[in-house]
Design a protein around this motif. Sequence first.
Motif, PDB file in Angstrom:
ATOM      1  N   LEU A 238       1.857  15.482  13.069  1.00  0.00           N
ATOM      2  CA  LEU A 238       1.303  16.606  12.336  1.00  0.00           C
ATOM      3  C   LEU A 238      -0.070  16.244  11.797  1.00  0.00           C
ATOM      4  CD1 LEU A 238       4.448  17.668  10.309  1.00  0.00           C
ATOM      5  CD2 LEU A 238       3.511  18.798  12.323  1.00  0.00           C
ATOM      6  N   PRO A 239      -1.008  17.187  11.759  1.00  0.00           N
ATOM      7  CA  PRO A 239      -2.334  16.884  11.229  1.00  0.00           C
ATOM      8  C   PRO A 239      -2.278  16.620   9.737  1.00  0.00           C
ATOM      9  CG  PRO A 239      -2.119  19.231  11.635  1.00  0.00           C
ATOM     10  CD  PRO A 239      -0.882  18.590  12.195  1.00  0.00           C
ATOM     11  N   ARG A 240      -3.176  15.780   9.265  1.00  0.00           N
ATOM     12  CA  ARG A 240      -3.250  15.534   7.838  1.00  0.00           C
ATOM     13  C   ARG A 240      -3.883  16.738   7.139  1.00  0.00           C
ATOM     14  NH1 ARG A 240      -6.411  10.145   7.043  1.00  0.00           N
ATOM     15  NH2 ARG A 240      -6.912  10.304   9.226  1.00  0.00           N
ATOM     16  N   ALA A 241      -3.641  16.820   5.825  1.00  0.00           N
ATOM     17  CA  ALA A 241      -4.171  17.937   5.056  1.00  0.00           C
ATOM     18  C   ALA A 241      -5.688  18.015   5.213  1.00  0.00           C
ATOM     19  CB  ALA A 241      -3.804  17.774   3.585  1.00  0.00           C
TER      20      ALA A 241
ATOM     21  N   GLN B  86      -0.974   6.928  10.870  1.00  0.00           N
ATOM     22  CA  GLN B  86      -2.331   6.521  11.203  1.00  0.00           C
ATOM     23  C   GLN B  86      -3.160   6.203   9.963  1.00  0.00           C
ATOM     24  OE1 GLN B  86      -4.643   9.416  13.345  1.00  0.00           O
ATOM     25  NE2 GLN B  86      -6.278   7.978  13.817  1.00  0.00           N
ATOM     26  N   HIS B  87      -3.012   7.010   8.898  1.00  0.00           N
ATOM     27  CA  HIS B  87      -3.852   6.842   7.711  1.00  0.00           C
ATOM     28  C   HIS B  87      -3.474   5.615   6.885  1.00  0.00           C
ATOM     29  CE1 HIS B  87      -0.318   9.032   6.516  1.00  0.00           C
ATOM     30  NE2 HIS B  87      -0.579   8.843   5.240  1.00  0.00           N
ATOM     31  N   ILE B  88      -2.301   5.017   7.147  1.00  0.00           N
ATOM     32  CA  ILE B  88      -1.896   3.775   6.472  1.00  0.00           C
ATOM     33  C   ILE B  88      -1.454   2.766   7.531  1.00  0.00           C
ATOM     34  CG2 ILE B  88      -1.277   4.776   4.240  1.00  0.00           C
ATOM     35  CD1 ILE B  88       1.672   4.798   5.227  1.00  0.00           C
ATOM     36  N   ALA B  89      -2.214   2.701   8.619  1.00  0.00           N
ATOM     37  CA  ALA B  89      -1.788   1.903   9.776  1.00  0.00           C
ATOM     38  C   ALA B  89      -1.600   0.430   9.428  1.00  0.00           C
ATOM     39  CB  ALA B  89      -2.797   2.048  10.911  1.00  0.00           C
TER      40      ALA B  89
ATOM     41  N   ALA C  32      -2.465  -2.447  14.138  1.00  0.00           N
ATOM     42  CA  ALA C  32      -3.158  -1.466  13.296  1.00  0.00           C
ATOM     43  C   ALA C  32      -4.462  -1.010  13.946  1.00  0.00           C
ATOM     44  CB  ALA C  32      -3.438  -2.074  11.918  1.00  0.00           C
ATOM     45  N   MET C  33      -5.178  -1.920  14.594  1.00  0.00           N
ATOM     46  CA  MET C  33      -6.449  -1.563  15.235  1.00  0.00           C
ATOM     47  C   MET C  33      -6.226  -0.610  16.405  1.00  0.00           C
ATOM     48  SD  MET C  33      -8.523  -5.195  15.061  1.00  0.00           S
ATOM     49  CE  MET C  33     -10.164  -4.509  15.209  1.00  0.00           C
ATOM     50  N   VAL C  34      -5.153  -0.824  17.142  1.00  0.00           N
ATOM     51  CA  VAL C  34      -4.825   0.099  18.230  1.00  0.00           C
ATOM     52  C   VAL C  34      -4.502   1.474  17.655  1.00  0.00           C
ATOM     53  CG1 VAL C  34      -3.188   0.599  20.084  1.00  0.00           C
ATOM     54  CG2 VAL C  34      -4.056  -1.721  19.802  1.00  0.00           C
ATOM     55  N   ARG C  35      -3.708   1.495  16.576  1.00  0.00           N
ATOM     56  CA  ARG C  35      -3.340   2.781  15.961  1.00  0.00           C
ATOM     57  C   ARG C  35      -4.553   3.472  15.356  1.00  0.00           C
ATOM     58  NH1 ARG C  35      -2.631   6.978  15.704  1.00  0.00           N
ATOM     59  NH2 ARG C  35      -1.029   8.300  14.782  1.00  0.00           N
ATOM     60  N   ASP C  36      -5.595   2.708  14.972  1.00  0.00           N
ATOM     61  CA  ASP C  36      -6.828   3.325  14.484  1.00  0.00           C
ATOM     62  C   ASP C  36      -7.450   4.242  15.531  1.00  0.00           C
ATOM     63  OD1 ASP C  36      -6.695   2.076  12.017  1.00  0.00           O
ATOM     64  OD2 ASP C  36      -7.973   0.398  12.610  1.00  0.00           O
ATOM     65  N   HIS C  37      -7.199   3.944  16.800  1.00  0.00           N
ATOM     66  CA  HIS C  37      -7.844   4.676  17.887  1.00  0.00           C
ATOM     67  C   HIS C  37      -6.943   5.717  18.541  1.00  0.00           C
ATOM     68  CE1 HIS C  37     -11.665   2.562  18.109  1.00  0.00           C
ATOM     69  NE2 HIS C  37     -11.034   1.422  17.970  1.00  0.00           N
TER      70      HIS C  37
ATOM     71  N   GLU D 260     -13.839   4.538   6.766  1.00  0.00           N
ATOM     72  CA  GLU D 260     -14.085   4.451   5.327  1.00  0.00           C
ATOM     73  C   GLU D 260     -13.116   5.323   4.549  1.00  0.00           C
ATOM     74  OE1 GLU D 260     -15.652   2.682   2.189  1.00  0.00           O
ATOM     75  OE2 GLU D 260     -16.259   2.251   4.256  1.00  0.00           O
ATOM     76  N   GLU D 261     -12.799   6.510   5.081  1.00  0.00           N
ATOM     77  CA  GLU D 261     -11.908   7.421   4.357  1.00  0.00           C
ATOM     78  C   GLU D 261     -10.458   6.958   4.358  1.00  0.00           C
ATOM     79  OE1 GLU D 261     -12.566   9.296   8.508  1.00  0.00           O
ATOM     80  OE2 GLU D 261     -13.694   8.168   7.003  1.00  0.00           O
ATOM     81  N   ASP D 262     -10.130   5.968   5.191  1.00  0.00           N
ATOM     82  CA  ASP D 262      -8.754   5.466   5.259  1.00  0.00           C
ATOM     83  C   ASP D 262      -8.539   4.204   4.426  1.00  0.00           C
ATOM     84  OD1 ASP D 262      -7.746   7.473   6.860  1.00  0.00           O
ATOM     85  OD2 ASP D 262      -8.239   6.445   8.728  1.00  0.00           O
ATOM     86  N   ARG D 263      -9.564   3.742   3.728  1.00  0.00           N
ATOM     87  CA  ARG D 263      -9.391   2.546   2.895  1.00  0.00           C
ATOM     88  C   ARG D 263      -8.421   2.838   1.756  1.00  0.00           C
ATOM     89  NH1 ARG D 263     -12.925  -1.677   3.889  1.00  0.00           N
ATOM     90  NH2 ARG D 263     -14.631  -1.135   5.323  1.00  0.00           N
ATOM     91  N   GLN D 264      -7.528   1.874   1.502  1.00  0.00           N
ATOM     92  CA  GLN D 264      -6.489   2.027   0.484  1.00  0.00           C
ATOM     93  C   GLN D 264      -6.746   1.046  -0.666  1.00  0.00           C
ATOM     94  OE1 GLN D 264      -3.695   4.254   0.975  1.00  0.00           O
ATOM     95  NE2 GLN D 264      -4.928   4.952   2.706  1.00  0.00           N
ATOM     96  N   ASP D 265      -6.279   1.405  -1.849  1.00  0.00           N
ATOM     97  CA  ASP D 265      -6.400   0.516  -3.001  1.00  0.00           C
ATOM     98  C   ASP D 265      -5.391  -0.623  -2.902  1.00  0.00           C
ATOM     99  OD1 ASP D 265      -8.394   2.060  -4.108  1.00  0.00           O
ATOM    100  OD2 ASP D 265      -6.987   3.293  -5.256  1.00  0.00           O
TER     101      ASP D 265
END
Length: 397
Positions: free
Chosen positions: A389-392, A322-325, A107-112, A177-182
């Motif tokens: 594809l880019p995110r919204a 990426q947003h839910i890596a 996941a850390m690799v995919r963060d980058h 911070e914007e990728d934090r999930q509940d």
Amino acid sequence: MAMLMSLQAFGIDSMLPALGQIAAEMGAEGNQRQYVIGAYFLGGGVGAFFPGAFADRFGRRPVLALALVSYITLSLACSLVTNFDLLVALRLVQGVLCAGLSVVPLAMVRDHVGGDKMARLMSLIMMIFLLVPIIAPAIGQGIMYLFGWRAIFGAMAIVGSIAATWAWLRLPETLKEEDRQDIRAKTILSNMGKAIFARQSIGYVIGAALVFGSLFGFLNSSQQLIAETFGQGDYFALIFGGAVLGMVASNFTNSRIVEKFGARRVSHTALLAFIGVSAVLVWRSFDAPYVLWEFIVLMSCAMAALGFVGANFSSIAMQDFQHIAGSASSGQTALRMMTGAILGAFIGSLYDGTPLPLAYSMLACGLLGLVVVLFSERGKLFRRLQSPLPRAGMPPR
């Protein structure tokens, strides 16, 4: 990343030379000695479902810290047990609690990075990671001869402590911070479901599980194959390292070529090569007495093919998430590990004093892996990996 992931390999491969002594001292019969390895694999598969969701909510570092503390503590606990069933149970628990060491680095690799760049970086990580299976059996064998097999678990605790100190001092938090999930079951299951069952990813997750399940089968039965079938138990570490060496070379090569040719083209070619080598191994396994150098050369070629498969399949499967890596890595790693562990245990249990069950299993896993990859690719191999594809709300990259 390589050092953290290598703890898992060290926890498995350093134990391989000691399986015979553990079985003799604790009264394990026949293929039961393989449970020391299989339980860890299975625990890692089950445990992999959980770290990603917590890493997506609280960050990567806290989840890694829990996994590292568990690795150290349970290694020390394993060194003290005198009952085989309890040892297997502790190894199962250790696999569950330490699954973050497999999930979070991905996941850390995919963060980058993503796509072919991720495949290149993962190849470099895997190249370093795979040096451990080459040297770990020799380290384990040396420790066993000097201090007994229990000291191998002590060495695991020491190596884990070094890795924990390094990670605490040097490893930054990579979750944005914007990728934090509940932490909600519905959200977690939804994210995992997207990452696992999307057509573009499931073939690569299942395909990797199948081919690496055959590798796990080799790991489970390697001590018996080398010591009993070929009668070279004293040289186990050297022979085992020779079989794995091809995987190190292929990961280095992959890091140099994957951005030029693409992860799909490289990994599809490697999968076909793995099937071809497995077919040759089946053919040669009918001719007794078996020739050790021939077996090692063929296994090294098969491992080299898997070196091109592993990093590339993982990168392709993670491409769109990426947003839910964290959750994606958890779900995909769990499915790979559980399937691989169960398959590896089954293949290991088929050991009958010959290489034939392993050879047949490798060929079958390779062919089934090709089928599921063809499903994800809608019947077309060797296409280039496309950028996600880019995110919204985000500009195209």
